[in-house]
Design a protein around this motif. Sequence first.
Motif, short mmCIF file in Angstrom:
data_model
loop_
_atom_site.label_atom_id
_atom_site.label_comp_id
_atom_site.label_asym_id
_atom_site.label_seq_id
_atom_site.Cartn_x
_atom_site.Cartn_y
_atom_site.Cartn_z
N UNK A 1 1.17 -1.23 0.04
CA UNK A 1 0.54 0.00 -0.33
C UNK A 1 0.58 1.49 -0.34
N UNK A 2 1.63 1.13 0.85
CA UNK A 2 2.94 2.38 0.88
C UNK A 2 3.82 2.78 -0.51
N UNK A 3 4.15 1.72 -1.31
CA UNK A 3 4.55 1.43 -2.04
C UNK A 3 3.56 2.06 -3.05
N UNK A 4 2.36 2.37 -3.24
CA UNK A 4 1.87 2.26 -4.68
C UNK A 4 1.18 4.30 -4.26
N UNK A 5 0.68 4.03 -3.15
CA UNK A 5 0.66 5.56 -2.65
C UNK A 5 1.81 6.36 -2.83
N UNK A 6 3.00 6.73 -3.32
CA UNK A 6 4.46 6.76 -3.17
C UNK A 6 4.44 7.79 -4.34
N UNK A 7 3.57 6.40 -5.84
CA UNK A 7 3.92 6.76 -7.03
C UNK A 7 3.26 7.61 -7.58
N UNK A 8 1.71 7.79 -6.71
CA UNK A 8 0.48 8.93 -6.75
C UNK A 8 1.15 10.52 -7.04
N UNK A 9 1.04 11.54 -8.30
CA UNK A 9 1.96 12.43 -7.76
C UNK A 9 1.75 13.50 -6.61
N UNK A 10 0.19 13.21 -6.25
CA UNK A 10 -0.49 14.53 -5.38
C UNK A 10 -0.05 13.87 -4.78
N UNK A 11 0.99 12.66 -4.28
CA UNK A 11 1.33 12.82 -2.63
C UNK A 11 2.65 13.02 -2.75
N UNK A 12 2.58 13.90 -1.48
CA UNK A 12 3.97 14.17 -0.57
C UNK A 12 4.66 13.67 0.52
N UNK A 13 3.89 12.99 1.12
CA UNK A 13 4.66 11.63 1.82
C UNK A 13 3.95 10.76 2.19
N UNK A 14 4.39 9.58 2.29
CA UNK A 14 3.53 8.48 3.05
C UNK A 14 4.61 8.28 4.21
N UNK A 15 3.27 7.57 5.62
CA UNK A 15 3.87 7.86 6.57
C UNK A 15 2.99 6.15 7.52
N UNK A 16 4.03 5.92 8.03
CA UNK A 16 2.98 4.68 8.71
C UNK A 16 2.77 4.95 10.08
N UNK A 17 1.90 4.62 10.41
CA UNK A 17 1.43 4.84 11.94
C UNK A 17 1.78 3.74 12.96
#
Length: 677
Positions: free
Chosen positions: A119-135
């Motif tokens: 999920x993190x990898x897929x979200x990181x490919x989205x152009x409008x996403x600046x950061x992906x962080x686990x919680x």
Amino acid sequence: TIAITFVSCSDQEIDTVKPDAGQVAPIIDLPEGATQGRILVKFKPEAASFLDAATTRSVGAALTRSGISDMDAVLQRIGTSKLERIFPVDNRTEERTRKAGLNLWYIIHFDKDTDLEQVAKDLSQVADVAKVQFTRAIQRSYDPNVRATVLTKQAMTRVVHTTRAVNTDANDPFFNLQWGCKNDGSILQNGEKNDKGDNVVPAVMGVDVNCGEAWKLCTGNPSIVVAVLDEGVMYDHPDLEGNIWVNEDETFASKEDADGNGYAGDRYGYNFTDDKGYISYDDPNDTGHGTHVAGIISAVRNNGEGISGIAGGDKANNRGGVKIMSCQVFSGSKGCDLYQEAKAVKYAADNGAVILQCSWGYNSGLSNPISGYTPGFTSDKDWVDAAPLEKEAFDYFLHNAGSPNDVIDGGIIVFAAGNEYAAMAGYPGAYPDYISVAAVAADGTPSSYSNYAHGVSICAPGGDSDYHQSPKGKIYSTIPSSASEDGGNYGYMEGTSQACPHVSGVAALGLSYAAKLHRHFRADEFRKMILESVKPVEPYFTEMKVYWYTNASFGQIAAGQMEPAAYTGNMGTGLIDAYQLLKAVEGRGVEMTVPNMYVSVGGTSKINYSRYFKNGENMTFSCKVDDSSIAVFLTAEDNITFTLKGLKVGSTKATVTATDGTKQDFFITVRKNDSWL
């Protein structure tokens, strides 16, 4: 303290994307124990309009799509159950929320069986996403099975009568046990023996925060609010109830958000662990820690009950103390997730708190694994890179708590340094913008458990019963009866967790005095004043210190040793001194004046004019608006606190006049009534 440990995964577990990898968003390293089924994303600013539109369309239903095509493709693929803005909309503070970029942080909820790393990898490919962080959920580092030490009634009577009458101006019966507030040396006397017949290590006069002198100038002020991020505070404790922050527009634990701040039923604060307004404090797994901390800061003083909080006011003379806001981040055996902790920090700033009391943090980066600790961050950069949401929330508190027109512009953040006896404070407290507090014993020596050296800002009484060989070497304060072995409301605890609220209490007392003198300070200026208002601790620690503890490996009493050289110059600037801080307040800051007011058409805004006039607490006021077609002041029952109502867009001059004839002019601006969403 409460520990949160991040451990990076191996290369086989996740290929962490670096910030400079083209259009791919960075993924914050996966911490051990990351929460399954949840992930945090920060969008780029250009995505805000799409997110706002999607939120508007989803009113009354869970938001599952963002309105951004490539993002929605990922959300559909992972089977998103909810896309939720982390910080709810509060129209009163939305403008500054957006300025800080906190409106761009979202949490995505999905099935717990879904591959979190993918999920993190897929979200990181989205152009409008600046950061992906686990919680992940934050955890305590103190043992939740260890309860406060409670003295028997017979022992209490003996202790109270064998200590000297240090409390000469209040009637709280157990104040003599509070050596951290005022220490005359009699709490642990030379030649005294403990219950086992061993000699105790005596206390030393003057090892305290000097409340005795400070209270001659000020005892507290209800306009100052301290947010306690901890277990829930017992809001109906007989020695705290009078100094609990109350959101008058809300009904306790209601499911209705009456004031529109995004949190339902938040009358005494909010339970961020369970996401509800019900503040809990009597779960079998609660220790009473939050209530203990709150009592040190603002137990009602001079009320004939229990103890005296450092900034608890003066009940006998009708002077209120500082208010305690409960921002609950632990409930029973549960700890809230990191994003909920960040919400608690922002909530505190948006709802009037100016001091953030944090008796928790990550383990020190130099904590010893042999002793069972998992080391945490070792540098400012490590923490900032690993915890961007947390850092942004603290920045928001630093810059948006308080007001340019009130006692303090910005907020003060106070952390416990940590209890791993490591030569480094734990983060976030070790970050230079915050105050990290180490602990000292009742004779001024560093507490045997306390972190010290790198990152430590200051020190305060935290107790050291292993050293003093007596529970009286701990810190005495309020607890819920459910956390007591005999159902009492008071007990002993120790730690940098207890040193921390001594500093928060002194800071609150200093701001109370500033309110009394109608002085205004910038937060960074006031933080510097706190760190300068100290007395040296080095004179108390000149010989080898020996303390006795139970060796966990062998279950036997063992001796530990502490070398003075290791601690010299490493306990921060010194021991906090309330009287020195109050005297510094007298000579610094600027005079407060009546502020200009801003209100929307049909909206209202309240203002208490007593804080802007010399001797204002003893006067009443009248208000005149030049153009009453633009705005009017509604009738004020006490002629002190007035409510302004906006009628139409425009600006007009107004005048407030005190009963002694002094006047101040100001301007009123009425804006169009716009809602953000």
